[in-house]
Design a protein around this motif. Sequence first.
Motif, mmCIF file in Angstrom:
data_model
loop_
_atom_site.group_PDB
_atom_site.id
_atom_site.type_symbol
_atom_site.label_atom_id
_atom_site.label_comp_id
_atom_site.label_asym_id
_atom_site.label_seq_id
_atom_site.Cartn_x
_atom_site.Cartn_y
_atom_site.Cartn_z
ATOM 1 N N ASN A 191 0.835 -1.198 0.000
ATOM 2 C CA ASN A 191 0.000 0.000 0.000
ATOM 3 C C ASN A 191 0.872 1.252 0.000
ATOM 4 N N ALA A 230 -4.375 3.554 -2.821
ATOM 5 C CA ALA A 230 -5.779 3.136 -2.708
ATOM 6 C C ALA A 230 -6.579 3.649 -3.904
ATOM 7 N N THR A 272 -10.344 -0.968 0.115
ATOM 8 C CA THR A 272 -10.174 0.460 0.428
ATOM 9 C C THR A 272 -11.483 1.103 0.912
ATOM 10 N N GLU A 305 -1.250 -2.581 6.902
ATOM 11 C CA GLU A 305 0.079 -2.455 6.290
ATOM 12 C C GLU A 305 1.208 -2.470 7.319
ATOM 13 N N ARG A 359 -3.911 -2.600 3.750
ATOM 14 C CA ARG A 359 -4.092 -1.150 3.663
ATOM 15 C C ARG A 359 -3.942 -0.501 5.030
ATOM 16 N N ASP A 419 -8.758 2.164 6.189
ATOM 17 C CA ASP A 419 -9.342 1.259 5.193
ATOM 18 C C ASP A 419 -9.873 -0.005 5.862
#
Lengths: 308, 428
Positions: B193, B208, B236, B266, B283, B287
């Motif tokens: 990401n 995203a 997302t 992430e 993400r 998200d």
Amino acid sequence: MKHLFGIADLTRQQITTLLDLGESFIELSRRSLRKTPTLRGKTIINLFFENSTRTRTSFEIAGKRLSADVINISAATSATQKGETLLDTAQTLAAMRPHVLVIRHSVAGCCHFLADYLPHTAIVNAGDGAHEHPTQLLTDLLTLRQQWPSVEGKILTMVGDIAHSRVARSHLIAAATLGYHIRLVAPKTLLPQQVERYGCEIFHDFDAAIPGSDAIYMLRIQSERLTDNCAFPSVREYHEAYGLNRARLARANPGCVVMHPGPINRGVEIATDVADGAQSRILDQVEHGVAIRMAVLTTMCGGQNYDR
Amino acid sequence: MTADLCIHGGRVVDPANGIDQTADVWISDGCITGIGDFSGDATRTIDARGLVVAPGLIDMHVHLREPGQEWKEDIASGSQAAVAGGITTLCCMPNTTPTIDHAGVVRQVIERAREVGLCRLHPIAAVSKALKGKELTEMRELHRAGAVAFSDDGLPVWHAGVMRKALEYAASFGFLIIQHAEELQLTHDGCINEGWISTQLGVNGMPAAGEDTMVARDIMLCRLTGGRYHVAHISTAGAVALVRAAQAEGLPVSAEAAPHHFALTEEELLGYNTDAKMNPPLRSETDRQAVIAGLRDGTIATIATDHAPHHPDDKRCGLSCAAFGIVGLETMLPVSLQLVRDGVLTLPRLIANMGQHPAQLLGLKSGTLNIGAAADLCIFDPKRKWVVDRYQLRSKSHNTPWHGKTMTGQVIHTIMDGRIVFQLGSEE
């Protein structure tokens, strides 16, 4: 210290110790006899998967001045051309029992990855992708130390391709550890996402960032990579917006020094008269690079890992 | 009254029939013959007291790698992993070698799964021939052969004109198009990401916006064509909001979430963990919370793993060089049960997301405990703890981000067509 992956792993005290040691090696490199037996019997392999002149030569000279046996391997001549993986190449070389493996590779994090598989070898990161370049950072700090007793509170203005720069990331981390301030200057196309979270100031207008700067650090523009990427429309426009020339430098703090990790592109990010001018420390950086790498190699071969 | 098998005293959860009660389930000739108080003789009885008895789970998004990449996984090992995870129905993606873009390959895959005989396998066929994004596949023929939906997963149908035609053609016959929503022009050299983590690691990011723009485009094409559109592995906040708005408008748009996208962020990538690299990537926390909110309000009504086995050689390298994907079959249920423990979903709703809902979407008979239906069941202990050991997984591959992590919830028995196809602890 078992490995040197990045400045993120070093404490303020460890950085100071390395700089002290590096400072002592500056003098050695100016003697007529430029050699000390410190690392006699030690083997150092420089494994470079990316083109490099100064960093590789600097590590090689550093090792040789310390009397270590230094072997240079570049990707062009290595087994990687035959399809060997990075891990296999590194494990093969590690099996020959070097004390230190110095690695440069385009893949960020490659040293962290390899270290898990090479328990008997100290690894020094000579630049991993856009992640970190700790020996360049220490080199820069040693250069700044010749200027001021401490970098604390000083303003270092970095200009150029921050997004792809491992040197920039190492400085952004070190600034927080050592208390200097960083101004980043670039168009948004050359800044990584959320970079302000490092605690730096962001400028898109170079002229606005110059007043108050104690050092201006220019980064090389790899024009072939960036025009393909639409990061800027032309070298001409880039130089006009972000090139360092005498008029710009005159507006910085008195005594502001000019730095560059090299290789420089004259007329692109830096004007010739500035690169060669009295405020330029670019060649000092190169000289200090040898001293710092001597300090790093000595440290990696010393202490509890002495008979690795 | 007699039965071949009686599952005694479990919490029976069958959302399709509104059942959530302690009861016996009995089975004869491979079919469910009753739910209630069993009195009579059963050839075999499973004591399910304290356990949940649910329809066999459906995972509508897996990569089984057969034909073509059997060193990563094959239909036999993938089936074993599935039933160990309580899954009795799999839908496999077509990015095999050869591609599942001909009826012959569809039949071959289905036949192979029948020979293995552990779970049902419904292939998803390619939208475009050889996944090239140019010519449409023979969807009617593929559907007749057994394909239940169409997707170029692994790649997006990137060409807007081809996507329009795919949705229009599929809409003519009621087929579902599943999109791996990624604008390649925005993500092409990224590996995780895009954001603060990618900046710190010094690797290229996948914004995203790459997912959002593709979902936005596709929803406009749905409006144009009336085609049924399903977003695979939605990850997302932007894409969830777009799907929510499209559904409010009445468009035939649906979405699935993968357990890793609602369980992990992430942050897992710090330290360059290649087993946390997949596409779409893990993400941000924002998200993740949006995906959870989408599950809570029903915008996302399906959970599917995107099970993507890879050989260790493809993960034992630098992060930017590593293959995308993680295995997920054996961890889907316990990871998803966290949603129940966190109060996001009730247990019946969670079970529906892994059964009734994907079955409705794909027109499958599975996912219920209807009397007379094939007896596919998953019996699990929602509280039992176990530690994931990547080398003990039934999958041929070990690429899980949950190695060494404690899971809460474990499958005890899996039953397909009335046969016990998995029993915890009975393996060699």
